[in-house]
Design an enzyme around this catalytic site. Structure first.
Site, PDB file in Angstrom:
ATOM      1  N   SER A   1       0.823  -1.217   0.000  1.00 47.13           N
ATOM      2  CA  SER A   1       0.000   0.000   0.000  1.00 47.13           C
ATOM      3  C   SER A   1       0.852   1.259   0.000  1.00 47.13           C
ATOM      4  O   SER A   1       0.317   2.364   0.077  1.00 47.13           O
ATOM      5  CB  SER A   1      -0.910   0.005   1.223  1.00 47.13           C
ATOM      6  OG  SER A   1      -0.127   0.018   2.394  1.00 47.13           O
ATOM      7  N   CYS A   2       2.195   1.110  -0.078  1.00 45.89           N
ATOM      8  CA  CYS A   2       3.039   2.306   0.057  1.00 45.89           C
ATOM      9  C   CYS A   2       3.876   2.619  -1.177  1.00 45.89           C
ATOM     10  O   CYS A   2       3.690   3.668  -1.794  1.00 45.89           O
ATOM     11  CB  CYS A   2       3.939   2.148   1.270  1.00 45.89           C
ATOM     12  SG  CYS A   2       2.995   1.849   2.762  1.00 45.89           S
ATOM     13  N   PHE A   3       4.809   1.742  -1.541  1.00 43.75           N
ATOM     14  CA  PHE A   3       5.732   2.069  -2.639  1.00 43.75           C
ATOM     15  C   PHE A   3       5.010   2.442  -3.941  1.00 43.75           C
ATOM     16  O   PHE A   3       5.260   3.509  -4.499  1.00 43.75           O
ATOM     17  CB  PHE A   3       6.716   0.926  -2.900  1.00 43.75           C
ATOM     18  CG  PHE A   3       7.794   0.763  -1.863  1.00 43.75           C
ATOM     19  CD1 PHE A   3       7.969   1.710  -0.864  1.00 43.75           C
ATOM     20  CD2 PHE A   3       8.646  -0.327  -1.882  1.00 43.75           C
ATOM     21  CE1 PHE A   3       8.959   1.564   0.104  1.00 43.75           C
ATOM     22  CE2 PHE A   3       9.640  -0.484  -0.922  1.00 43.75           C
ATOM     23  CZ  PHE A   3       9.797   0.455   0.070  1.00 43.75           C
TER      24      PHE A   3
END
Ligand code: UGA
Length: 382
Positions: A205-207
C-alpha cells in the site's frame, strides 16, 4: 468506521494524525479522510484551554500540512496555529509486519515543525520515550519532512527497480546471477545491501502509491521526473517477466495449468494491495491459462477478487499437483522447504519459475524438467 469522543480527543496534549491517504483516481492522493479528521480535531480543541500539539504522521504531498490541513484546523478550532495549537509533520517509516520493532529501534526521527515550540514539544516526548536510545533526530520545516517521506520510499522503490533491471539483463547472460551481483554491490557502503533482492517487483500500500503520487505531483509542478517514472514502469512490467518466461518455455499459455505460490505483497501478511500476484493471474487468465493458487494467509482476500475464476489449493503441494508450471510469487518460508522431488513427482511438467530466488538452482538442475529463476543467466529459446 471508528468513533472518537471529541471530549477525550480535546484532552490529549499531543494528537497523532495517522489516517490513510490512499491513491485518488488522478494518480494523486485522496485527502478526504485526513481533511475530515483534521476538522474533527479542530472542533474538539475549540473550547479547550492550554497548549495542544497536532502531529501529522500520514504521508502527504509536500505543502499539504501548511496549505490544506492548517487552514482546516484553524477554521474548525477558531484558533490560530502557533500560540495555543502546535503543528508538526512527523513522517513514519514503519514496515508492515515489523512495525513494533521499527517503532522501538528507528534509524532516525524526522520532525517538520511549524514553529520551534511545536518541534520542542514533540522532541521532548521522543527524548522521554527513547531515553538513552534516542535515535538521530532531524528537525526541519513542514515541507521537507513531507518530502523526506516520499523521497525515502521513492529511493527504496527505485533501488528495487534498479536491481530488477540488472536481473533482467543478467537473465540473458549464461553464468550471471543477480543474487551474487547484489551481494557484491551491497558490500559497497555507499550502496548498502538492503532492498537489493531482485524479484517480480514491489507491491503493497506504500511504494506503488507513493512513487505514482510523487510523479503526478512533480508533473503538476512542471517537472518530468524521468527516473521515478522509469522505476514505476520497470515495476509495472516486472511481474509479467514470469509469464514471458513461461511462454518462452511452453510456447503458449493457452490451456496450461499454472500454479501460483504466494499471493500477498510480501510474506507474513494477508495484504494483497498492489500485490504482483494480481497482474500475473489476470494476464495468465487472459491468455487462456487456468490458475491454481496457494498462500498461507491471503487466499480469502484473493477470492474476493478472482472468485471462482481461479482455483484455491489448501497447500503448496496441492497447488502444484498436475500443473504445467509453477511460479513462486511471494517468498513465504514454507515454500523454501519444498524439494525438487516434490515438484518432479507432483507436476505434469515440472517447469519452475522462481520469482523470488528462494531455491538453490543447482539442487534443482537435472531433477525437474526446467528450473528458471529471475536474474539467473540461462540460455532460453527466444
Ligand atoms: C514500506 C517501507 O519499507 C517503510 O519504510 C514505509 O514506512 C512503508 O512502506 C510506508 O510507507 O508506510 P512496506 O510497504 O510495509 O514498507 O513493505 P516493504 O518491506 O518495504 O516491502 C515493499 C515491497 O517491496 C514488497 O512487495 C517487497 O516484496 C518488495 N521488495 C522489498 C523487493 O522486491 N525487494 C527488496 O529487496 C525489498
Amino acid at each position: 468506521g471508528f468513533k472518537v469522543s471529541s471530549e477525550k480527543l480535546g484532552l490529549a496534549d499531543i494528537i497523532f494524525l495517522t489516517v490513510g491517504t490512499p491513491s485518488s483516481n488522478d494518480g494523486g492522493i485522496d485527502l478526504s479522510y485526513i481533511k475530515n479528521a483534521s476538522e474533527m480535531i479542530g472542533k474538539a480543541l475549540k473550547d479547550q484551554e492550554g497548549y495542544h500539539l497536532i502531529a501529522v504522521k500520514s504521508t502527504v504531498i509536500p505543502g499539504t500540512t501548511e496549505n490544506t490541513l492548517k487552514p482546516i484546523l484553524e477554521s474548525s478550532s477558531g484558533k490560530s496555529i502557533g500560540e495555543e495549537i502546535g503543528l508538526v509533520m512527523n513522517p513514519e517509516f514503519l514496515r508492515e509486519g515489523s512495525a513494533v520493532q521499527d517503532m522501538f529501534e528507528p534509524d532516525r526521527l524526522v520532525i517538520g515543525e511549524y514553529d520551534k515550540k511545536s518541534g520542542d514539544v514533540l522532541e521532548g516526548l521522543y527524548r522521554g520515550f527513547y531515553h538513552r536510545k534516542m535515535p538521530p533526530l532531524l528537525r526541519t520545516n513542514l515541507v521537507n519532512a513531507e518530502f523526506i517521506k516520499y523521497a525515502n520510499n521513492a529511493f527504496l522503490a527505485t533501488k528495487i527497480s534498479f536491481i530488477n533491471d540488472i536481473a533482467n539483463i543478467a537473465q540473458t547472460v549464461p553464468g550471471a546471477d543477480v543474487t551474487i551481483i547484489s551481494k557484491g554491490i551491497g558490500l559497497d557502503n555507499r550502496i548498502g545491501g538492503q532492498f537489493l533482492n531482485a524479484g517480480l517487483g514491489y507491491g503493497g500500500s506504500c511504494f506503488p502509491k507513493d512513487v505514482k503520487a510523487l510523479v503526478a505531483f512533480s508533473k503538476q509542478n512542471g517537472y518530468d521526473p524521468i527516473l521515478l517514472d522509469s522505476a514505476n514502469e520497470v515495476n509495472f512490467r516486472q511481474p509479467l517477466v514470469a509469464l514471458r518466461l513461461v511462454k518462452q518455455l511452453l510456447g503458449t499459455l493457452e490451456d496450461k495449468r499454472i500454479a501460483i505460490l504466494g499471493l500477498s505483497f510480501k510474506p507474513n501478511t494477508d495484504d494483497i494491495r498492489e500485490a504482483v500476484s494480481l497482474p500475473i493471474i489476470k494476464a495468465a487468465l487472459e491468455q487462456g491459462a487456468s490458475v491454481t493458487a496457494y498462500d498461507p494467509e491471503a487466499m480469502e482476500n484473493m477470492s474476493r477478487i478472482f472468485g471462482s475464476k481461479i482455483g484455491y489449493a489448501q497447500s503448496a503441494l496441492e497447488a502444484i499437483d498436475d500443473a504445467d508450471c509453477c511460479i513462486v510469487v511471494t517468498e513465504w518460508d514454507e515454500f523454501r522447504k519444498l524439494r525438487p522431488e516434490d515438484f518432479a513427482s507432483k507436476m505434469r511438467n515440472s517447469l519452475i519459475i522462481d520469482g523470488r530466488r528462494i531455491f538453490d538452482a543447482k539442487s534443482f538442475e537435472d531433477k525437474v524438467s526446467k528450473f528458471v529463476a529471475i536474474g539467473l543467466g540461462n540460455e532460453l529459446p527466444k
